[in-house]
Design an enzyme around this catalytic site. Structure first.
Site, PDB file in Angstrom:
ATOM      1  N   HIS A 224       0.945  -1.334  -0.157  1.00 22.31           N
ATOM      2  CA  HIS A 224      -0.075  -0.097   0.194  1.00 22.31           C
ATOM      3  C   HIS A 224       0.798   1.245  -0.027  1.00 22.31           C
ATOM      4  CE1 HIS A 224      -0.006   1.414   4.444  1.00 22.31           C
ATOM      5  NE2 HIS A 224       0.294  -0.008   4.621  1.00 22.31           N
ATOM      6  N   ASP A 236       5.964   2.602   6.875  1.00 23.64           N
ATOM      7  CA  ASP A 236       4.541   2.290   6.665  1.00 23.64           C
ATOM      8  C   ASP A 236       4.061   3.235   5.660  1.00 23.64           C
ATOM      9  OD1 ASP A 236       2.272   1.124   7.006  1.00 23.64           O
ATOM     10  OD2 ASP A 236       1.655   2.205   8.849  1.00 23.64           O
ATOM     11  N   GLU A 268      -5.363   1.727   2.337  1.00 24.26           N
ATOM     12  CA  GLU A 268      -5.069   0.590   3.119  1.00 24.26           C
ATOM     13  C   GLU A 268      -5.270   1.041   4.609  1.00 24.26           C
ATOM     14  OE1 GLU A 268      -2.732  -2.175   5.969  1.00 24.26           O
ATOM     15  OE2 GLU A 268      -2.836  -0.037   5.547  1.00 24.26           O
ATOM     16  N   GLU A 269      -4.923   2.193   4.776  1.00 25.33           N
ATOM     17  CA  GLU A 269      -5.076   2.771   6.516  1.00 25.33           C
ATOM     18  C   GLU A 269      -6.486   3.034   6.758  1.00 25.33           C
ATOM     19  OE1 GLU A 269      -2.529   2.668   8.094  1.00 25.33           O
ATOM     20  OE2 GLU A 269      -0.751   2.866   7.019  1.00 25.33           O
ATOM     21  N   ASP A 296       4.585  -5.088   3.726  1.00 24.17           N
ATOM     22  CA  ASP A 296       3.765  -3.775   4.493  1.00 24.17           C
ATOM     23  C   ASP A 296       5.072  -3.792   5.884  1.00 24.17           C
ATOM     24  OD1 ASP A 296       2.816  -1.908   5.770  1.00 24.17           O
ATOM     25  OD2 ASP A 296       0.793  -2.871   5.770  1.00 24.17           O
TER      26      ASP A 296
END
Length: 392
Positions: A224, A236, A268-269, A296
């Site tokens: 992501h 991240d 994604e978050e 990830d």
């Protein structure tokens, strides 16, 4: 149901991939170029700029790309805070709270915010402060409102920011704060609680890269691109994004490229939004995958590199690289989960949650660790493609 991977004699199908091949910028250059854009929150300009840059890198490697768009509702904090005199102390609005600004004295509520706790404190017309824990945020908020509070501040019971949701809306401004901010609130003195929020649709975009003529890949490599608000997202998850790009670079002039898709997921978050949309919109393609590899947080060694997901793939990966750790359960809540739910065998690469996770200090990732992750992944890929296809 798919059976475990069958083991077959290997013939070096992807030999040479570990040393690197193809054109394109280095991991270091790409890391620097994207990081300087700032936090890549889905729907933001920085997110779009990063996507455009990385899409250009994939095209320079000879891949075709397409953008797959999707949308979803999202609650955004636009910069909520508590003002104590001239000091501005930041916090995060709990999802479901209305916006609003109120100035009133602080009252600390004992306990965890049950109706009985509020009954023992005079919070009417005041800003109640209560500790996180034991009961849902919504229950604390409803009790505060019933007791006549003008606002509510929930103090985290562990280090770091407090992110959360009320579930059902409560007509009271509610802010989550760190223990440090909570300790700085003066009992009985006026402060200004400013909760600034927005609710609406956000538009996300997945980038899919593939070689001309490839319509049914056997493997899909994903990571992501988005990050959370305020966090540059070096580890991240720019680290995972660049692992996917490095895989694409090494595969560009090999048979692997003709058997693979490379996907940069968005959203994604916000709850695996991009991978869920991809699985939903590409059901036939997803149904033909032999495996999905997800990357990830692979740029900081919070823990040694580990894998999780499909038991057969985990066994295969650890057979190729015995030093790999094993992630518990399904391997965590990242984009591979969307594919696992669709019946695709998945393998998740992860190095643990580092101390800068979801913080403004997430500004560094180690290119060496990213390349090392790709080395390990390609050893596993070679074994997967040399094995007999799984029964379907």
């Amino acid at each position: 149901m798919r059976k475990p991977w069958a083991r077959a004699v290997r013939g070096g199908l992807l030999s040479g991939l570990l040393v690197g091949a193809g054109a394109g910028a280095t991991v270091e250059n790409n890391l620097e170029a994207v990081l300087k854009l700032g936090p890549r929150v889905t729907g933001s300009e920085a997110n779009e700029q990063a996507r455009g840059y990385l899409e250009g890198e994939l095209r320079a490697l000879g891949y075709l790309t397409r953008r797959e768009r999707f949308s979803y509702p999202r609650f955004d904090d636009l910069g909520s805070e508590v003002r104590v005199g001239a000091r501005r102390l930041s916090g995060l609005a709990l999802q479901g709270t209305p916006g609003g600004e109120v100035t009133a004295p602080v009252v600390r509520v004992p306990g965890v915010g049950t109706p009985g706790d509020f009954a023992g404190a005079n919070v009417r017309g005041r800003i109640a402060v209560v500790a996180r824990g034991q009961i849902p945020f919504a229950q604390k908020a409803r009790s505060a409102r019933a007791a006549g509070a003008a606002g509510l501040i929930v103090v985290n019971n562990e280090p770091g920011e407090l992110r959360g949701t009320l579930g059902d809306p409560v007509a009271l401004p509610v802010l989550g704060v760190t223990p440090e901010v909570g300790a700085a609130l003066p009992e009985g003195q006026p402060v200004t609680l400013a909760v600034r929020v927005r609710e609406g649709e956000v538009r996300g975009v997945n980038v899919v890269a593939f070689k001309s003529g490839v319509t049914q890949p056997e493997l899909l490599f994903g990571g992501h691109l988005d990050s959370v608000a305020g966090a540059p997202g070096a580890n991240d998850n720019l680290s995972g994004t660049l692992a996917v790009l490095e895989l694409a670079r090494r595969a560009a002039n090999t048979p692997l490229a003709a058997r693979s898709f490379f996907v940069l997921f968005d959203g994604e978050e916000d709850g695996l939004r991009g991978s869920r949309a991809f699985v939903k919109d590409n059901a036939r393609l997803v149904g033909g995958l032999r495996a999905m590899f997800n990357f990830d947080m692979v740029g900081v060694n919070a823990d040694p590199l580990a894998v999780g997901g499909d038991a057969g793939l985990v066994t295969l990966a650890r057979r190729e690289t015995p030093t790999l750790g094993t992630l518990g359960g399904s391997g965590g809540g990242s984009d591979h989960a969307s594919f696992a739910q669709a019946g695709v065998p998945v393998l998740f690469f992860h190095r643990g949650l580092d101390v800068n996770y979801h913080r403004p200090t997430d500004t560094a990732a180690d290119p060496r660790l990213i390349r090392e992750t790709v080395d390990v992944a390609l050893k596993t890929v070679d074994a997967v493609l040399s094995a007999a296809p799984a029964a379907r």
